[in-house]
Write an enzyme that holds these catalytic residues in place. Structure first.
Site, PDB file in Angstrom:
ATOM      1  N   GLU A  50       0.823  -1.207   0.000  1.00 13.32           N
ATOM      2  CA  GLU A  50       0.000   0.000   0.000  1.00 13.32           C
ATOM      3  C   GLU A  50       0.859   1.260   0.000  1.00 13.32           C
ATOM      4  O   GLU A  50       0.532   2.238  -0.667  1.00 13.32           O
ATOM      5  CB  GLU A  50      -0.953   0.009   1.198  1.00 13.32           C
ATOM      6  CG  GLU A  50      -2.087  -1.006   1.087  1.00 13.32           C
ATOM      7  CD  GLU A  50      -3.033  -0.721  -0.073  1.00 13.32           C
ATOM      8  OE1 GLU A  50      -3.048   0.429  -0.566  1.00 13.32           O
ATOM      9  OE2 GLU A  50      -3.760  -1.639  -0.484  1.00 13.32           O
ATOM     10  N   TYR A 131      -6.313   7.214   3.509  1.00 13.62           N
ATOM     11  CA  TYR A 131      -6.504   6.089   2.598  1.00 13.62           C
ATOM     12  C   TYR A 131      -5.803   4.825   3.094  1.00 13.62           C
ATOM     13  O   TYR A 131      -6.417   3.753   3.196  1.00 13.62           O
ATOM     14  CB  TYR A 131      -6.002   6.420   1.178  1.00 13.62           C
ATOM     15  CG  TYR A 131      -5.806   5.140   0.404  1.00 13.62           C
ATOM     16  CD1 TYR A 131      -6.899   4.462  -0.100  1.00 13.62           C
ATOM     17  CD2 TYR A 131      -4.545   4.552   0.290  1.00 13.62           C
ATOM     18  CE1 TYR A 131      -6.749   3.241  -0.733  1.00 13.62           C
ATOM     19  CE2 TYR A 131      -4.383   3.336  -0.336  1.00 13.62           C
ATOM     20  CZ  TYR A 131      -5.486   2.685  -0.848  1.00 13.62           C
ATOM     21  OH  TYR A 131      -5.332   1.469  -1.446  1.00 13.62           O
ATOM     22  N   ASP A 149      -9.604   6.084  -2.504  1.00 10.12           N
ATOM     23  CA  ASP A 149      -8.464   6.543  -3.288  1.00 10.12           C
ATOM     24  C   ASP A 149      -9.023   7.242  -4.524  1.00 10.12           C
ATOM     25  O   ASP A 149     -10.233   7.443  -4.640  1.00 10.12           O
ATOM     26  CB  ASP A 149      -7.545   5.373  -3.665  1.00 10.12           C
ATOM     27  CG  ASP A 149      -8.151   4.540  -4.769  1.00 10.12           C
ATOM     28  OD1 ASP A 149      -9.401   4.437  -4.804  1.00 10.12           O
ATOM     29  OD2 ASP A 149      -7.410   4.017  -5.605  1.00 10.12           O
TER      30      ASP A 149
END
Length: 344
Positions: A50, A131, A149
């Site tokens: 991520e 996020y 996102d």
DNA sequence: GATGCGTGGGC
DNA sequence: TGCCCAAGCAT
């Protein structure tokens, strides 16, 4: 969180169900992802992927993710690694504050014995914003979290035909995404929304014919779904100029490390001048043109003889191991290419 | 809310 | 070629 009035516009369960069914059939196999409905990947792998994926394409991340995991298979191993090695492994990926935060985060998490499993605690870790904290909570720990996102925001904007720029839609997007997020399979839902945005609900030429949400989509109903949301206003590009020094002795070149913060912070570099608005600089040597996000740089690469500042001699034959950002790799290549031309 | 912060790929 | 865009974060 109660369902909002938006549920009258888009049936949350119906749309969510169709989206998850589409994901079950079409989820892209990715190195950091487990198949739909199966146990989640290790939190370390979710976190690492991520962070790498922040503002960075899947295609760019894939090979770098493999190298990172091969070199540091566990959070503990990463937490114990020398900073310079991590910076070097990150070189070329961009947004180098991520590497600094990655190091700080790894050490904090190792110290506390593992990742927190709730969004609010994850959010406090370095480099984890709204996020990423939500994504890790949902994907790695199965928590219900509203994961937004740029893909999710675009999908939501089109579902509701919101035609302002995304920057002005924040609260609306959040409320509507919340109303769509299920209690079950929140991680799969988040990834399904992102897959949808990446593969079908693209910024340009969206593939509505294959979209499981087209029946729910107001932008589709109006035609020209690509008009939603409105593009962000452009900023005037700026131009800067500078000079870097190529200082070579006995097959080695003099490198320095940039200050910890700011542009290319913490990364290896060629020594050089500050970059200013005045230019172009005089002198001789090739000029590199490099486009950063917020300005363009013309960098002259001039040869010099005396080392500048604190640094080290890096063998030119092993320049690739130095961890130079792309700008300086281009500068080095210009020098070396000129040398080959001169020899010919 | 706006700005600074990289890079590579697609069209 | 130039422009747009990408699983954003920190301040």
């Amino acid at each position: 969180m109660p369902a909002s009035a938006a549920s009258q516009l888009v049936d949350p369960r119906g749309a969510t169900g169709r989206l998850l069914a589409h994901y079950d059939a079409h989820a892209r196999p990715l190195p950091w992802r487990s198949p739909p409905g199966s146990p989640p990947p290790h939190p370390y792998l979710v976190w690492l992927s991520e962070v790498m994926l922040q503002q960075t394409t899947v295609a760019s991340v894939e090979p770098r993710f493999h190298r990172f995991v091969a070199r540091w298979p566990t959070l503990q191993s990463l937490a114990e690694a020398p900073e310079e090695q991590i910076f070097a492994e990150w070189a070329g990926l961009g947004y180098y504050a991520r590497a600094r935060n990655l190091i700080a985060c790894a050490r904090q998490v190792a110290e506390r014995g593992g990742f927190p499993t709730h969004e609010a605690e994850l959010r406090k870790l370095p480099g984890l914003g709204a996020y990423t904290a939500a994504a890790i909570a949902a994907i790695a720990f199965g928590r219900r979290a509203v994961v937004i996102d740029t893909n999710v925001a675009r999908v939501i904007a089109r579902l509701h035909a919101l035609d302002r720029p995304l920057a002005a839609l924040g609260p609306d997007i959040r409320r509507l995404a919340d109303s769509l997020t299920p209690d079950d399979r929140p991680g799969d839902f988040a990834q399904a929304m992102m897959d949808l945005g990446a593969t079908l609900c693209r910024p340009r030429s969206p593939g509505c014919a294959a979209c499981p949400l087209s029946a729910d989509c107001r932008a589709f109903a109006r035609g020209e779904p690509q008009r939603f949301p409105a593009p962000a206003p452009k900023r005037a590009p700026r131009q800067r100029f500078g000079t870097a020094w190529w200082i070579e002795r006995a097959g080695s070149v003099w490198l320095v490390r940039r200050p910890k913060h700011g542009l290319l912070g913490g990364m290896a570099a060629l020594p050089g001048t500050e970059w200013g608005e005045q230019g172009p600089p005089g002198g001789s040597g090739p000029v590199i043109r490099h486009a950063f996000t917020h300005f363009a740089l013309d960098l002259r690469v001039a040869t010099a003889s005396e080392p500048v500042g604190e640094g080290w001699w890096q063998p030119v034959a092993r320049l690739g191991e130095a961890g130079l950002p792309t700008l300086y790799m281009k500068a080095a290549e210009a020098i070396l290419a000129g040398r080959i031309r001169d020899a010919a």
